[in-house]
Structure formats: C-alpha cells, structure tokens
Design a protein around this motif. Structure first.
Motif, PDB file in Angstrom:
ATOM      1  N   SER A 159      -1.449  -0.334 -16.661  1.00 26.82           N
ATOM      2  CA  SER A 159      -1.561   0.795 -15.903  1.00 26.82           C
ATOM      3  C   SER A 159      -2.769   0.921 -15.178  1.00 26.82           C
ATOM      4  CB  SER A 159      -1.230   2.158 -16.742  1.00 26.82           C
ATOM      5  OG  SER A 159      -2.499   2.423 -17.318  1.00 26.82           O
ATOM      6  N   PHE A 177      -2.419  -0.945 -11.777  1.00 30.21           N
ATOM      7  CA  PHE A 177      -1.959  -0.149 -10.870  1.00 30.21           C
ATOM      8  C   PHE A 177      -2.567   0.988 -10.296  1.00 30.21           C
ATOM      9  CE2 PHE A 177       2.025  -1.916 -13.240  1.00 30.21           C
ATOM     10  CZ  PHE A 177       2.336  -2.632 -12.014  1.00 30.21           C
ATOM     11  N   VAL A 178      -3.401   1.521 -11.090  1.00 29.58           N
ATOM     12  CA  VAL A 178      -4.445   2.673 -10.883  1.00 29.58           C
ATOM     13  C   VAL A 178      -5.388   2.071  -9.778  1.00 29.58           C
ATOM     14  CG1 VAL A 178      -6.307   4.170 -11.322  1.00 29.58           C
ATOM     15  CG2 VAL A 178      -4.304   3.974 -12.812  1.00 29.58           C
ATOM     16  N   PHE A 221      -3.601   1.430  -6.509  1.00 25.03           N
ATOM     17  CA  PHE A 221      -3.118   3.037  -6.019  1.00 25.03           C
ATOM     18  C   PHE A 221      -4.401   3.318  -4.986  1.00 25.03           C
ATOM     19  CE2 PHE A 221      -4.030   7.642  -6.067  1.00 25.03           C
ATOM     20  CZ  PHE A 221      -2.832   7.932  -5.355  1.00 25.03           C
ATOM     21  N   CYS A 228      -4.782   1.187  -1.952  1.00 29.94           N
ATOM     22  CA  CYS A 228      -3.786   1.825  -1.008  1.00 29.94           C
ATOM     23  C   CYS A 228      -4.214   2.931  -0.209  1.00 29.94           C
ATOM     24  CB  CYS A 228      -2.448   1.869  -1.595  1.00 29.94           C
ATOM     25  SG  CYS A 228      -1.644   0.630  -1.917  1.00 29.94           S
ATOM     26  N   LEU A 229      -4.947   3.846  -0.978  1.00 29.83           N
ATOM     27  CA  LEU A 229      -5.672   5.095  -0.455  1.00 29.83           C
ATOM     28  C   LEU A 229      -6.687   4.744   0.655  1.00 29.83           C
ATOM     29  CD1 LEU A 229      -5.435   7.643  -3.244  1.00 29.83           C
ATOM     30  CD2 LEU A 229      -3.825   7.495  -1.411  1.00 29.83           C
ATOM     31  N   ALA A 282       1.127   3.748  -1.758  1.00 26.81           N
ATOM     32  CA  ALA A 282       0.466   4.112  -2.700  1.00 26.81           C
ATOM     33  C   ALA A 282       1.450   5.058  -3.670  1.00 26.81           C
ATOM     34  CB  ALA A 282      -0.392   5.218  -2.027  1.00 26.81           C
ATOM     35  N   PHE A 283       2.449   5.338  -3.173  1.00 24.01           N
ATOM     36  CA  PHE A 283       3.486   6.236  -4.036  1.00 24.01           C
ATOM     37  C   PHE A 283       3.733   5.356  -5.101  1.00 24.01           C
ATOM     38  CE2 PHE A 283       7.645   7.616  -4.858  1.00 24.01           C
ATOM     39  CZ  PHE A 283       7.466   8.946  -5.577  1.00 24.01           C
ATOM     40  N   CYS A 284       4.371   4.138  -4.716  1.00 23.44           N
ATOM     41  CA  CYS A 284       4.852   3.293  -5.723  1.00 23.44           C
ATOM     42  C   CYS A 284       3.951   2.823  -6.673  1.00 23.44           C
ATOM     43  CB  CYS A 284       5.468   1.885  -4.985  1.00 23.44           C
ATOM     44  SG  CYS A 284       6.862   2.284  -3.751  1.00 23.44           S
ATOM     45  N   MET A 285       2.594   2.529  -6.223  1.00 20.28           N
ATOM     46  CA  MET A 285       1.543   2.228  -7.352  1.00 20.28           C
ATOM     47  C   MET A 285       1.203   3.229  -8.287  1.00 20.28           C
ATOM     48  SD  MET A 285       0.997  -0.861  -6.642  1.00 20.28           S
ATOM     49  CE  MET A 285       1.608  -1.912  -5.727  1.00 20.28           C
ATOM     50  N   LEU A 286       1.502   4.549  -7.515  1.00 17.95           N
ATOM     51  CA  LEU A 286       1.087   5.735  -8.616  1.00 17.95           C
ATOM     52  C   LEU A 286       2.374   5.932  -9.604  1.00 17.95           C
ATOM     53  CD1 LEU A 286      -0.427   8.363  -9.224  1.00 17.95           C
ATOM     54  CD2 LEU A 286       1.045   9.442  -7.643  1.00 17.95           C
ATOM     55  N   ALA A 314       1.979   3.128 -12.295  1.00 17.04           N
ATOM     56  CA  ALA A 314       0.618   3.664 -13.194  1.00 17.04           C
ATOM     57  C   ALA A 314       1.212   4.523 -14.085  1.00 17.04           C
ATOM     58  CB  ALA A 314      -0.652   3.907 -12.357  1.00 17.04           C
TER      59      ALA A 314
END
Length: 156
Positions: free
Chosen positions: A2, A5-6, A9, A12-13, A45-49, A52
C-alpha cells in the motif's frame, strides 16, 4: 504494497497540479491540453487511492495488551507449597486434560464432595471438591475431561 500506491497517488496529484499549469510538461500523449490532463490524472489518482486502501495491511497496533480471560477458564494462582496433592494439581491438571474421577481421587485424595454448579450446564459439567488438596475440579462428562479447576471450594 500500500505504501507504493500511496506514493503513486501523491505523484498523480502533483502531476495533476503541474498539468493544470503547463500540460506539456507531464502530458506526453495526445494533444497535450488541460482537458486531457483533467481526464487522466484525477482518474489515475482515484485508482491509486483505491489500490492503496485495498492493499492496506491491517496490523494490530496495540502493544502489551493481555487477552481477556474468563474467570471460569483461568488457572488458579494461590498455591500452598506444603500441600503435595495441590502441587500435583498445579503440575498435572490442565484444561481439557484427560482425567476421570478415579484417577483424580488417586492423586488428589479420596475425600471429595460433589458441588452443585451455578454456571454452565449441570448435566454436562460436574464439580468435585477434593478436601485434602483444597481443589475443586470441574469435569466435562460429555468429553470426559477436565473442563477447568480452582484452588478452594467453588461452584462456578
């Protein structure tokens, strides 16, 4: 996992903020517009969140916490070191150990009394107080083993 993925994320932001200022720095495909960046980076970003959150390892964060013990299944703690029969009980009796009334009488003394129980099913659990050892043993008649035991005379 995780953690990866954080980090993604967060990247991506950052890429989304940079793309809103200068799309050509981060958008390397298509027509390199803000519209293209607005469609891609928030979705990434949503997919990574979500990734995570789903891969987050739920570890027990409490430290040095003793598990709760039920009074009827705990081991006795008060011991008379001069009582050899009680010492035998501490050394050999365990919950679910295979003992019957005859074998217990050989080790704990033949003076015992049946004690009416106040907790549990009296047709399955039978309590016997051994006077010489000052121990109450609760026998499970269904499984034919020691359910639990106590120092002193107890009914639960």
């Amino acid at each position: 996992m995780s953690g990866f993925f954080v980090v993604m994320f967060g990247l991506c932001l950052i890429a989304f903020v940079v793309a809103m200022a200068r799309p050509s720095l981060v958008v390397k495909w298509g027509n390199r517009s803000r519209k293209e960046a607005l469609m891609v980076f928030p979705m990434l970003a949503f997919c990574m969140l979500v990734a995570a959150i789903t891969t987050f390892d739920k570890k027990d964060t409490t430290t040095n916490v003793q598990p709760a013990t039920v009074a009827t299944t705990s081991t006795p703690t008060v011991r008379d070191p001069n009582n050899t029969k009680q010492t035998w009980a501490f050394e050999h009796l365990e919950n679910n150990s295979q003992h019957n009334l005859i074998s217990l009488g050989e080790h704990l003394g033949t003076k015992y009394k049946s004690v009416p129980i106040t907790k549990g099913n009296p047709s399955i659990i039978k309590a016997y107080y051994f006077q010489d050892a000052d121990v109450t043993v609760f026998l499970n008649t269904y499984y034919k083993n020691v359910a639990y035991w106590r120092v002193g005379k107890h009914s639960e």
